[in-house]
Design an enzyme around this catalytic site. Structure first.
Site, PDB file in Angstrom:
ATOM      1  N   GLU A 131       0.775  -1.240   0.000  1.00  0.00           N
ATOM      2  CA  GLU A 131       0.000   0.000   0.000  1.00  0.00           C
ATOM      3  C   GLU A 131       0.806   1.289   0.000  1.00  0.00           C
ATOM      4  O   GLU A 131       0.301   2.312   0.474  1.00  0.00           O
ATOM      5  CB  GLU A 131      -0.905  -0.002   1.236  1.00  0.00           C
ATOM      6  CG  GLU A 131      -0.173   0.205   2.583  1.00  0.00           C
ATOM      7  CD  GLU A 131       0.196  -1.085   3.316  1.00  0.00           C
ATOM      8  OE1 GLU A 131       0.382  -2.108   2.636  1.00  0.00           O
ATOM      9  OE2 GLU A 131       0.316  -1.052   4.550  1.00  0.00           O
TER      10      GLU A 131
ATOM     11  N   GLU B  13      -5.577  -2.375  -0.616  1.00  0.00           N
ATOM     12  CA  GLU B  13      -4.463  -1.406  -0.601  1.00  0.00           C
ATOM     13  C   GLU B  13      -4.988   0.028  -0.528  1.00  0.00           C
ATOM     14  O   GLU B  13      -4.362   0.887   0.088  1.00  0.00           O
ATOM     15  CB  GLU B  13      -3.541  -1.611  -1.809  1.00  0.00           C
ATOM     16  CG  GLU B  13      -2.971  -3.025  -1.959  1.00  0.00           C
ATOM     17  CD  GLU B  13      -2.420  -3.652  -0.679  1.00  0.00           C
ATOM     18  OE1 GLU B  13      -1.990  -2.903   0.225  1.00  0.00           O
ATOM     19  OE2 GLU B  13      -2.451  -4.898  -0.572  1.00  0.00           O
TER      20      GLU B  13
HETATM   21  N1  BES Z   1       0.976  -4.355   3.783  1.00  0.00           N
HETATM   22  C1  BES Z   1       0.731  -5.551   3.080  1.00  0.00           C
HETATM   23  C2  BES Z   1       1.907  -6.041   2.283  1.00  0.00           C
HETATM   24  C3  BES Z   1       2.932  -6.782   3.095  1.00  0.00           C
HETATM   25  C4  BES Z   1       2.725  -8.104   3.427  1.00  0.00           C
HETATM   26  C5  BES Z   1       4.080  -6.174   3.500  1.00  0.00           C
HETATM   27  C6  BES Z   1       3.665  -8.767   4.185  1.00  0.00           C
HETATM   28  C7  BES Z   1       5.024  -6.819   4.266  1.00  0.00           C
HETATM   29  C8  BES Z   1       4.817  -8.143   4.602  1.00  0.00           C
HETATM   30  C9  BES Z   1      -0.434  -5.377   2.112  1.00  0.00           C
HETATM   31  O1  BES Z   1      -1.340  -4.402   2.441  1.00  0.00           O
HETATM   32  C10 BES Z   1      -1.186  -6.673   2.136  1.00  0.00           C
HETATM   33  O2  BES Z   1      -1.786  -6.953   3.132  1.00  0.00           O
HETATM   34  N2  BES Z   1      -1.133  -7.444   1.074  1.00  0.00           N
HETATM   35  C11 BES Z   1      -1.745  -8.728   1.006  1.00  0.00           C
HETATM   36  C12 BES Z   1      -2.820  -8.748  -0.022  1.00  0.00           C
HETATM   37  C13 BES Z   1      -4.147  -8.372   0.520  1.00  0.00           C
HETATM   38  C14 BES Z   1      -5.203  -8.402  -0.531  1.00  0.00           C
HETATM   39  C15 BES Z   1      -4.571  -9.235   1.680  1.00  0.00           C
HETATM   40  C16 BES Z   1      -0.699  -9.730   0.614  1.00  0.00           C
HETATM   41  O3  BES Z   1       0.343  -9.316   0.120  1.00  0.00           O
HETATM   42  O4  BES Z   1      -0.915 -10.906   0.808  1.00  0.00           O
HETATM   43 ZN    ZN Z   2      -2.583  -4.926   3.990  1.00  0.00          ZN
END
Ligand code: BES
Ligand code: ZN
Length: 945
Positions: free
Chosen positions: A340, A374
């Site tokens: 995000e 996001e």
């Molecule tokens: N902030 C996370 C991305 C992230 C995940 C950063 C793990 C560092 C470690 C992002 O907002 C997120 O949650 N992404 C998910 C997808 C979402 C649709 C649930 C993901 O990457 O699985």
């Molecule tokens: Zn997230």
């Protein structure tokens, strides 16, 4: 090793202190065991055991993992120059500081980079700073020979250089191949949670918010994008260009982003905040989607979705989107699903690119949900940020929850509500083990922080928010979160800030004083979830609560108490009744006697229910005779609960199987998939043992149960999203299970498709089933692989990839794992998925387990210790083992790890507990399962006569 650019020499007279923390990148290449990596992982402690010693042998003046609060950053001026030919980067960071207490030491983060020319820009002049480095904690100490005094303004300037990372975090390299075979290189960032420090020196904790002014130096053939819009481009001597981006608003380091690539983009302008401001000063915000040139024609759906969802949040949160633009970028190499970054969210290609002719209904749902997630963070997380990673759920649980709220309103046709309870089932799976953890959990080191990105923070977080919303009413809930966001904008929060905002509102909305914090603390500060036992005696309903836990040790369930917002309905009233159960036991009185009660209506609560006495029997009768008296979600909930109660010995397996019989009349997606979800694992355990007879009997039972529904499926793309998702699920199952009518049809279609050289367009919903059948023969597999190599359609590729890993051809499975390791034809980002898929394959599970063990060091280096990628692989590759021999083998491997190679990871405990639970289940229930299936086949044979 590093290219020098003129601006780096500006302060060349100062002492050059070069600190080498670089670890040579190791490529993931072969199936053979790799040599152990040099182990750049961190130990467990938040405080150094002895006085820390810097790399030059001097004492390091700080012994904690968290930074001191004496100094905080106000503003970063960053100039970054990635060289996409030599695959490294150089940069200058000038950081404006706020001194809160007099000090001569500045502690900040830097990881695996060379630091040089460090200067203090003080009111009295420019002075060099002495630098000490403590790689263990990723820290630098900048020592000044004079005191920095409170309240005065200082700046530090550091030059730095590093390799572009070969992993998926920090400032990392990505590449892709064009259809003509040319390989193009780009560079992108992924800083959450602790990797901004690997891209520039910084105060890398979420509470150190600052403004960032970013400049990127690039070649003219590339473009650069970042959080903010570009304000100008300056030509540098030698032909390089320097893009200057506008200064950001106050934000955490983990949200900074920049990308240098040859991407193309599509844009739309939206008028945000019309409702919010109600005046004429609404601001136009451009939204753009970036992708590699040959996939830019797959971006239209994401662009429209982003516009629509950003508008939704503007209105829902009653706060306008804070930045002048938002870009969404599809990155060819990406470990997670999406990120995000404020103003520049990044995605896996499969998470953003949509082809109306080739993408499936579930692709559409997935893409819409990821974007919704996001964009929800742009407020929840970016504008208001958790103080520390222990409260990660505050943004992740919330964003997960908002995926459903936003889609429910903005995309009613996707019926996202049908799927929410699946999140609660997922969360309960890990939360029913003694290795689970509270939603808010103390964490200190990067590995522990990474581990927070799990189903507890995301799915349990979302489920308890959903329970609270249902309890407070959606209206009061919305008012409360608007208050929270407004009050804490640009600040950092802890869970209790959210509870206070919601308490204030509930006081306004109801006469009773509600202590939201007291209720919610029981859900966020203690791990696990309650099992509510309900026993109906006449008009009396006896209630009791205890922790649901899959363990042999009953003492572990003691001492837990929740405040549970119960809901229920009965055979005489389908109005939802409510009761807040605060004590261990309680009694409810019904207005009249009833045939049945159903608690946890639509599964809006995060708890399980056991219907004691005659309870389950009356529910089984209801499902047999009139299952539509309950909603599909209620039915899915009952299937889940009854089978989960078998695991802890509260219900006999026969009872659960008797309940499952009604599934022959089930048509709703969640109930059907939950039926599969409970029954299929039983034979999956057997596939990994030598018990073919019972295994086949069980498979036969499941096919029989759903035969009617499978036969009714059309081989087209018609129907609602749920119907379509269900169709592809059922046909895939039927083909994998060799259900003859399906196999015949799929074989015909695959041959036709092959004869047309892949030009025939198959209905999207059935392609998975058709590919899986095609991949059964070597020729079919090879054909599929050829098409996979050349396809530019991400969702088609992903289905082909899965089909290739479902085959029974062992050499092909080995080849798949090899290809994904090598990363050329099949990207290494897909390796974990391939390994997991192969591990579920009865012909591949040994291969997957051997691969995991042999390549452990490379895998943790590439995907990072504690990441959900690693823990997913660990738990998924092993969770279908159910013998003591396998448990010993698993224990022996993980037991040989050191702290540096992951011995402390929670997923290892989860794995042990899961296998132990499987062993217990098989010991207790195999004879019962055999007897029940025998009895049933006799009965069916008898009925057929
Ligand atoms: N902030 C996370 C991305 C992230 C995940 C950063 C793990 C560092 C470690 C992002 O907002 C997120 O949650 N992404 C998910 C997808 C979402 C649709 C649930 C993901 O990457 O699985
Ligand atoms: Zn997230």
């Amino acid at each position: 090793m590093y290219s020098t650019v003129s601006y780096l020499n500006t302060f060349s007279g100062s002492p050059a202190l070069i600190v080498t923390m670089l670890v040579a990148p190791v490529l993931l290449l072969l199936l053979v065991p790799f040599p152990p990596s040099s182990g750049a992982q961190l130990p467990n402690q938040g405080q150094a055991k002895d006085l820390p010693i810097a790399t030059n042998g001097q004492p390091f003046p700080w012994d904690r993992m968290r930074l001191p609060k004496t100094i905080s950053p106000l503003h970063y001026d960053l100039t970054i120059h990635p060289n996409l030919t030599t695959l490294d980067f150089t940069g200058v960071a000038r950081i404006e500081l706020d001194v809160h207490e007099d000090t001569s030491i500045i502690i900040l983060h830097a990881k695996q980079m060379q630091i040089s020319n460090v200067l203090l820009l003080a009111p009295e002049g420019i002075r060099p700073l002495h630098v000490l480095e403590y790689p263990h904690f990723h820290q630098l100490a900048l020592l000044s020979d004079s005191v920095l005094t409170k309240g005065r303004k200082y700046e530090v300037q550091l030059e730095f250089a590093a390799n572009l990372s070969d992993s998926y975090h920090g400032f990392y390299k990505s590449s892709y191949r064009t259809s003509s075979g040319e390989v193009r290189v780009m560079a992108s960032t992924q800083f959450e949670a602790t990797f901004a420090r690997a891209a520039f020196p910084c105060f890398d904790e979420p509470a150190f918010k600052a403004n960032f002014t970013i400049r990127i130096i690039r070649e003219p053939r590339h473009i650069a994008i970042s959080n903010m819009p570009k304000v100008k481009t300056v030509e540098l001597p030698g032909g390089l260009l320097e893009d200057h981006f506008d200064t950001t608003i106050k934000m955490s380091t983990y949200l900074v982003a920049y990308i240098v690539s040859d991407f193309l983009s599509v844009s739309k302008t939206t008028q945000h905040g019309v409702k919010v401001r109600r005046t004429t000063d609404a601001v136009m915000h451009p939204i753009s989607v970036y992708a590699v040139p040959e996939k830019i024609n797959q971006t239209a759906y994401a662009l429209d979705a982003a516009v629509k969802l950003l508008d939704f949040y503007d209105n829902y949160y009653d706060i306008p989107y804070q930045l002048p633009k938002h870009d969404l970028a599809a990155i060819p190499d990406f470990q997670a699903g999406a990120m995000e970054n404020w103003g520049l969210s990044t995605y896996r290609e499969t998470g953003l690119l949509f082809d109306p002719d080739r993408s499936s209904a579930s692709d559409k749902l997935g893409i819409t949900k990821v974007i919704a997630h996001e964009l929800a963070h742009q407020w929840f997380g970016n504008l208001v940020t958790m103080e520390w990673w222990n409260d990660l759920w505050l943004k992740e649980g919330f964003a997960k929850f908002m995926e459903y709220i936003s889609l429910d309103i903005s995309y009613p046709e996707l019926h996202v509500d049908d799927f929410f309870l699946g999140k609660c089932f997922d969360a309960m799976e890990v939360d029913s083990l003694s290795s689970s953890h509270p939603v808010s959990t103390p964490v200190e080191n990067p590995m522990q922080i990474q581990e927070m990105f799990d189903d507890v923070s995301y799915d349990k977080g979302a489920c308890i928010l959903n329970m609270l919303r249902d309890f407070l009413t959606p209206e009061a809930f919305e008012i409360g979160i608007i208050q929270y966001l407004k009050r804490y904008s640009y600040q950092n929060t802890v869970s209790s800030h959210l509870w206070e905002s919601l308490t204030n509102v509930s006081d306004v909305c109801s006469d009773d004083e509600l202590d939201v914090r007291a209720i919610m603390d029981t859900w966020t500060l203690q791990e696990g979830f309650p099992l509510v036992t309900v026993e109906v005696r006449g008009r009396e309903v006896r209630l009791s609560q205890e922790r649901y836990l899959k363990t042999d040790d009953p003492s572990l369930t003691e001492g837990f108490l929740w405040q549970i917002p119960l809901t229920y309905m009965t055979s005489t009233s389908n109005t939802i009744q409510r009761f807040l159960l605060k004590t261990k036991t309680d009694i409810l009185y019904l207005p009249e006697e009833v045939d049945w009660v159903k608690f946890n209506v639509d599964m809006s609560g995060y708890y399980m229910v056991h219907y004691a006495g005659e309870g389950w029997n009356s529910i089984i009768r209801l499902l047999q005779h009139n299952h539509t008296a309950l909603s599909g979600n209620d039915r899915a909930n009952l299937i889940h609960n009854v089978f989960q109660l078998v695991s802890i010995g509260k219900v006999r397996l026969d009872t659960a199987l008797e309940l499952s019989l009604y599934l022959s009349r089930e048509t709703e997606i969640m109930a059907v998939t939950q039926g599969f979800g409970e029954l299929v694992p039983l034979y999956k355990l057997m596939e990994k043992r030598d018990m073919a007879a019972l295994e086949n009997q069980m498979k036969g039972y499941i096919v029989d149960l759903f035969r009617g529904l499978i036969d009714r499926q059309e081989w087209t793309d018609s129907g609602s999203v749920s119907e379509r998702v269900l169709r592809s699920y059922l046909l895939l199952f039927a083909c994998v299970r060799n259900y003859a009518p399906c196999v015949t049809k799929a074989t015909q279609l695959f041959n036709k498709w092959k004869d047309s050289d892949g030009t025939l367009s198959l209905p999207v919903d059935i392609t998975m089933a058709v590919f899986v059948i095609g991949a059964r023969t070597p020729e079919g597999w090879d054909f599929l692989f050829e098409k996979y190599r050349h396809s530019m359609q991400m969702s088609v590729k992903s289905r082909m990839k899965t089909a290739m890993t479902v085959t029974s051809l062992q050499d092909k499975l080995t080849w798949c794992v090899h290809l994904a390791s090598y990363g050329e034809v099949m990207k290494t980002q897909d390796l974990p998925g391939v390994v997991v898929s192969v591990s579920k394959n009865p012909h591949g599970y040994k291969l997957a387990w051997d691969f995991l063990r042999a390549n452990w060091h490379t895998l943790i280096k590439k995907f990072d210790l504690g990441s959900s990628t690693i823990s997913h692989m660990v738990t998924q590759v092993t969770n279908q083992y159910s013998t003591r021999e396998m448990l010993d083998e698993v224990r022996s491997f993980f037991g040989s790890l050191t702290e540096e190679t992951g011995s402390e990871m929670r997923c290892i405990q989860q794995t042990y507990e899961t296998i132990e639970d499987n062993i217990r289940w098989m010991d207790t229930n195999l004879p019962l399962l055999q007897a029940w299936l025998n009895k049933r086949s006799h009965k069916v044979a008898h009925e057929d006569l």
